[in-house]
Design a protein around this motif. Structure first.
Motif, PDB file in Angstrom:
ATOM      1  N   THR A   1     -15.835 -13.585 -29.168  1.00 25.24           N
ATOM      2  CA  THR A   1     -16.053 -13.984 -27.779  1.00 25.24           C
ATOM      3  C   THR A   1     -15.134 -15.140 -27.387  1.00 25.24           C
ATOM      4  O   THR A   1     -14.469 -15.100 -26.345  1.00 25.24           O
ATOM      5  N   LEU A   2     -15.085 -16.162 -28.232  1.00 25.07           N
ATOM      6  CA  LEU A   2     -14.257 -17.331 -27.929  1.00 25.07           C
ATOM      7  C   LEU A   2     -12.773 -16.986 -27.905  1.00 25.07           C
ATOM      8  O   LEU A   2     -12.033 -17.433 -27.014  1.00 25.07           O
ATOM      9  N   LEU A   3     -12.331 -16.185 -28.876  1.00 20.62           N
ATOM     10  CA  LEU A   3     -10.916 -15.808 -28.919  1.00 20.62           C
ATOM     11  C   LEU A   3     -10.540 -14.957 -27.710  1.00 20.62           C
ATOM     12  O   LEU A   3      -9.484 -15.161 -27.098  1.00 20.62           O
ATOM     13  N   ALA A   4     -11.392 -14.003 -27.377  1.00 23.09           N
ATOM     14  CA  ALA A   4     -11.114 -13.156 -26.210  1.00 23.09           C
ATOM     15  C   ALA A   4     -11.143 -13.978 -24.929  1.00 23.09           C
ATOM     16  O   ALA A   4     -10.295 -13.787 -24.039  1.00 23.09           O
ATOM     17  N   TYR A   5     -12.085 -14.894 -24.824  1.00 23.08           N
ATOM     18  CA  TYR A   5     -12.168 -15.745 -23.638  1.00 23.08           C
ATOM     19  C   TYR A   5     -10.890 -16.578 -23.483  1.00 23.08           C
ATOM     20  O   TYR A   5     -10.310 -16.655 -22.389  1.00 23.08           O
ATOM     21  N   GLY A   6     -10.454 -17.198 -24.585  1.00 21.19           N
ATOM     22  CA  GLY A   6      -9.227 -17.994 -24.532  1.00 21.19           C
ATOM     23  C   GLY A   6      -8.011 -17.149 -24.187  1.00 21.19           C
ATOM     24  O   GLY A   6      -7.169 -17.548 -23.377  1.00 21.19           O
ATOM     25  N   PHE A   7      -7.936 -15.959 -24.775  1.00 17.30           N
ATOM     26  CA  PHE A   7      -6.785 -15.079 -24.546  1.00 17.30           C
ATOM     27  C   PHE A   7      -6.701 -14.638 -23.086  1.00 17.30           C
ATOM     28  O   PHE A   7      -5.651 -14.745 -22.446  1.00 17.30           O
ATOM     29  N   PHE A   8      -7.817 -14.151 -22.552  1.00 17.45           N
ATOM     30  CA  PHE A   8      -7.798 -13.638 -21.181  1.00 17.45           C
ATOM     31  C   PHE A   8      -7.766 -14.766 -20.141  1.00 17.45           C
ATOM     32  O   PHE A   8      -7.398 -14.534 -18.991  1.00 17.45           O
ATOM     33  N   THR A   9      -8.165 -15.981 -20.543  1.00 20.12           N
ATOM     34  CA  THR A   9      -8.015 -17.123 -19.637  1.00 20.12           C
ATOM     35  C   THR A   9      -6.555 -17.534 -19.523  1.00 20.12           C
ATOM     36  O   THR A   9      -6.054 -17.837 -18.437  1.00 20.12           O
ATOM     37  N   LEU A  10      -5.852 -17.543 -20.660  1.00 20.39           N
ATOM     38  CA  LEU A  10      -4.442 -17.901 -20.664  1.00 20.39           C
ATOM     39  C   LEU A  10      -3.563 -16.809 -20.082  1.00 20.39           C
ATOM     40  O   LEU A  10      -2.528 -17.084 -19.465  1.00 20.39           O
ATOM     41  N   LEU A  11      -3.981 -15.535 -20.279  1.00 22.03           N
ATOM     42  CA  LEU A  11      -3.177 -14.394 -19.800  1.00 22.03           C
ATOM     43  C   LEU A  11      -4.053 -13.511 -18.923  1.00 22.03           C
ATOM     44  O   LEU A  11      -4.392 -12.384 -19.304  1.00 22.03           O
ATOM     45  N   PRO A  12      -4.432 -13.963 -17.746  1.00 21.78           N
ATOM     46  CA  PRO A  12      -5.341 -13.180 -16.894  1.00 21.78           C
ATOM     47  C   PRO A  12      -4.735 -11.861 -16.449  1.00 21.78           C
ATOM     48  O   PRO A  12      -5.478 -10.929 -16.132  1.00 21.78           O
ATOM     49  N   GLY A  13      -3.418 -11.751 -16.445  1.00 23.17           N
ATOM     50  CA  GLY A  13      -2.787 -10.514 -16.007  1.00 23.17           C
ATOM     51  C   GLY A  13      -3.016  -9.361 -16.947  1.00 23.17           C
ATOM     52  O   GLY A  13      -2.919  -8.190 -16.544  1.00 23.17           O
TER      53      GLY A  13
ATOM     54  N   ILE B   1     -15.603  -7.995 -25.662  1.00 28.11           N
ATOM     55  CA  ILE B   1     -15.720  -7.557 -24.267  1.00 28.11           C
ATOM     56  C   ILE B   1     -16.409  -8.631 -23.430  1.00 28.11           C
ATOM     57  O   ILE B   1     -16.041  -8.877 -22.272  1.00 28.11           O
ATOM     58  N   ALA B   2     -17.396  -9.318 -24.018  1.00 26.78           N
ATOM     59  CA  ALA B   2     -18.070 -10.405 -23.297  1.00 26.78           C
ATOM     60  C   ALA B   2     -17.109 -11.549 -23.020  1.00 26.78           C
ATOM     61  O   ALA B   2     -17.169 -12.174 -21.947  1.00 26.78           O
ATOM     62  N   GLY B   3     -16.209 -11.833 -23.965  1.00 24.44           N
ATOM     63  CA  GLY B   3     -15.202 -12.871 -23.744  1.00 24.44           C
ATOM     64  C   GLY B   3     -14.294 -12.529 -22.578  1.00 24.44           C
ATOM     65  O   GLY B   3     -13.944 -13.395 -21.763  1.00 24.44           O
ATOM     66  N   LEU B   4     -13.932 -11.248 -22.485  1.00 24.59           N
ATOM     67  CA  LEU B   4     -13.152 -10.776 -21.340  1.00 24.59           C
ATOM     68  C   LEU B   4     -13.925 -10.988 -20.042  1.00 24.59           C
ATOM     69  O   LEU B   4     -13.371 -11.472 -19.039  1.00 24.59           O
ATOM     70  N   GLY B   5     -15.217 -10.645 -20.053  1.00 21.75           N
ATOM     71  CA  GLY B   5     -16.033 -10.806 -18.855  1.00 21.75           C
ATOM     72  C   GLY B   5     -16.173 -12.255 -18.433  1.00 21.75           C
ATOM     73  O   GLY B   5     -16.127 -12.578 -17.242  1.00 21.75           O
ATOM     74  N   LEU B   6     -16.343 -13.157 -19.410  1.00 25.90           N
ATOM     75  CA  LEU B   6     -16.453 -14.581 -19.090  1.00 25.90           C
ATOM     76  C   LEU B   6     -15.161 -15.113 -18.474  1.00 25.90           C
ATOM     77  O   LEU B   6     -15.183 -15.901 -17.521  1.00 25.90           O
ATOM     78  N   ALA B   7     -14.030 -14.683 -19.019  1.00 29.92           N
ATOM     79  CA  ALA B   7     -12.739 -15.171 -18.540  1.00 29.92           C
ATOM     80  C   ALA B   7     -12.406 -14.671 -17.146  1.00 29.92           C
ATOM     81  O   ALA B   7     -11.733 -15.362 -16.374  1.00 29.92           O
TER      82      ALA B   7
ATOM     83  N   THR C   1      -9.255  -1.933 -18.447  1.00 22.92           N
ATOM     84  CA  THR C   1      -7.904  -1.402 -18.286  1.00 22.92           C
ATOM     85  C   THR C   1      -7.323  -1.108 -19.657  1.00 22.92           C
ATOM     86  O   THR C   1      -7.870  -1.533 -20.686  1.00 22.92           O
ATOM     87  N   LEU C   2      -6.205  -0.403 -19.677  1.00 27.00           N
ATOM     88  CA  LEU C   2      -5.576  -0.062 -20.956  1.00 27.00           C
ATOM     89  C   LEU C   2      -5.156  -1.313 -21.706  1.00 27.00           C
ATOM     90  O   LEU C   2      -5.408  -1.444 -22.915  1.00 27.00           O
ATOM     91  N   SER C   3      -4.527  -2.254 -21.015  1.00 27.45           N
ATOM     92  CA  SER C   3      -4.066  -3.481 -21.674  1.00 27.45           C
ATOM     93  C   SER C   3      -5.239  -4.295 -22.201  1.00 27.45           C
ATOM     94  O   SER C   3      -5.189  -4.842 -23.315  1.00 27.45           O
ATOM     95  N   ALA C   4      -6.324  -4.356 -21.412  1.00 24.66           N
ATOM     96  CA  ALA C   4      -7.510  -5.088 -21.867  1.00 24.66           C
ATOM     97  C   ALA C   4      -8.150  -4.390 -23.061  1.00 24.66           C
ATOM     98  O   ALA C   4      -8.606  -5.041 -24.006  1.00 24.66           O
ATOM     99  N   GLY C   5      -8.185  -3.048 -23.036  1.00 21.59           N
ATOM    100  CA  GLY C   5      -8.747  -2.292 -24.145  1.00 21.59           C
ATOM    101  C   GLY C   5      -7.989  -2.508 -25.442  1.00 21.59           C
ATOM    102  O   GLY C   5      -8.593  -2.654 -26.516  1.00 21.59           O
TER     103      GLY C   5
END
Length: 393
Positions: free
Chosen positions: A379-391, A111-117, A76-80
């Motif tokens: 990966t870790l930073l993206a995973y933490g970010f998208f886990t805390l802010l899944p929206g 992107i992998a961090g996003l996928g994991l989250a 999505t745009l926000s994820a990008g």
């Protein structure tokens, strides 16, 4: 709101592309600029053109992997925008540590961090990408080793790349129509080698575009809001801007780590690294041009320095029996005209054995560490970010 977010994403894409241009232009054209074959401005202009070609052709295969294959849903745009932020952060950290930016690896990590989250990671694709990250340095090292041990000394003895005073070409105005002619001090060999150097530089620029344009463009393609052509143009302009500005300092040092080796050796490195990177980009593997470049340099140094011993002695390090010394990184020997290159197993000139190391073990460990730390951190930073802010995803 969407328009504002897209503008932020474009700004982030420009920032990433700008920094890519600063590092990749120096590596691509630094040796040629240092040898006086092209000017910095000409190098940046050619770089921009061939980066665009690389991004629009082979680069689209990598773009497809980044935007569609690593995760099972479209970005999505926000994820990008968030992914571009983590790429920029990875560039910043690498610059602080003073090592070339592993941009492709950092992009994959984000992107992998996003996928994991979000539970959308395509494990088969990410496993294939990582396996190529492991294999590529080995391929670059052994190709470089073969070149340094068998091919480079032979070519070095027969090819002399010189830059004579005065213009390379001039206009012959004796006839009715002016026609190009060799410059007052230009030889046919100099013209031929200059053309070869320019072709190799263009090839490496194309390879840089194929591997790096997707890093700045892919997060904004598709559902994120931009068409492929629009994203590639934005990334190319940003890379070109970096080439015309911050890359000038890099080119002053003649392309980073390439600065300490002869131009002929640098050309071997450029061709090898570009071929590896372009081939992997063609099959859609996001790969770092810097990774192939660094390990090819190390391989050429190892191959050149181990010529005084046989292949078996070099691999087993059984050199004490023959009382021969190996200095890793010694590729700076320049055979004189008429001087025969020593055969394998024979002693090299003293300047070869005492040549300064291009890459000591600590330097190699530093590079490899960043290739591991860079994508792991993103990966870790993206995973933490998208886990805390899944929206956001």
């Amino acid at each position: 709101m969407v328009e504002t977010l897209l503008v932020i994403g474009i700004v982030a894409s420009i920032f990433v592309g700008f920094n890519i241009g600063g590092s990749s232009t120096g590596i691509t054209w630094g040796p040629s600029v240092g040898a006086g074959i092209v000017t910095k401005t000409t190098a940046a202009a050619i770089m921009t053109v061939f980066v665009f070609f690389g991004g629009m052709t082979v680069g689209q295969n990598v773009m497809g992997t980044l935007s569609e294959d690593i995760i099972t849903v479209d970005l999505t745009l926000s994820a990008g925008v968030a992914v571009l932020f983590f790429i920029g952060l990875g560039i910043l950290v690498a610059n602080i540590f003073g090592v070339p930016v592993p941009t492709s690896m950092t992009t994959v990590g984000a992107i992998a961090g996003l996928g994991l989250a979000t539970g959308t990671l395509n494990y088969a694709t990410i496993a294939e990408i990582i396996s190529w990250w492991v294999v590529t340095p080995i391929i670059g090292f052994w190709i470089g080793g073969i070149i340094g041990r068998y091919l480079y000394p032979w070519v070095n003895q027969r090819v002399d790349i010189k830059n004579s005073e005065g213009p390379l070409l001039s206009l012959d105005r004796q006839g009715a129509v002016p026609k190009p002619a060799l410059g007052p001090n230009t030889t046919t060999q100099e013209l031929a080698t200059t053309i070869v150097v320019l072709i190799i530089g263009c090839y490496m620029a194309f390879s840089a575009g194929a591997s790096n344009v997707p890093n700045a463009a892919a997060p904004l393609v598709g559902e994120a809001g931009l068409a492929v052509t629009e994203a590639v143009i934005i990334a190319t302009v940003a890379i070109g801007l970096g080439g015309f500005t911050i890359a000038r300092r890099t080119m002053d040092s003649v392309g980073g780590e390439l600065s300490d080796i002869p131009l002929l050796a640098a050309l071997f490195v450029m061709v090898t690294a570009s071929t590896i990177t372009t081939a992997l980009s063609y099959i859609g593997i996001p790969i770092s041009l810097v990774m192939a470049t660094v390990m090819t340099i190390v391989g050429i140094g190892w191959g050149r320095a181990t010529r005084p011993v046989t292949f078996r002695e070099a691999v087993t390090r059984d050199t004490e029996a023959q009382d021969r010394e190996i200095e890793l990184g010694a590729i700076v020997a320049e055979e004189q005209e008429g001087e025969q290159t020593p055969a394998i197993g024979e002693e090299e000139p003293k300047e070869v054995l005492n040549a300064a190391d291009l890459f000591n073990p600590r330097a190699v460990i530093k590079y490899i560490s960043m290739w591991i730390i860079g994508p792991s951190m993103s990966t870790l930073l993206a995973y933490g970010f998208f886990t805390l802010l899944p929206g956001v995803a």
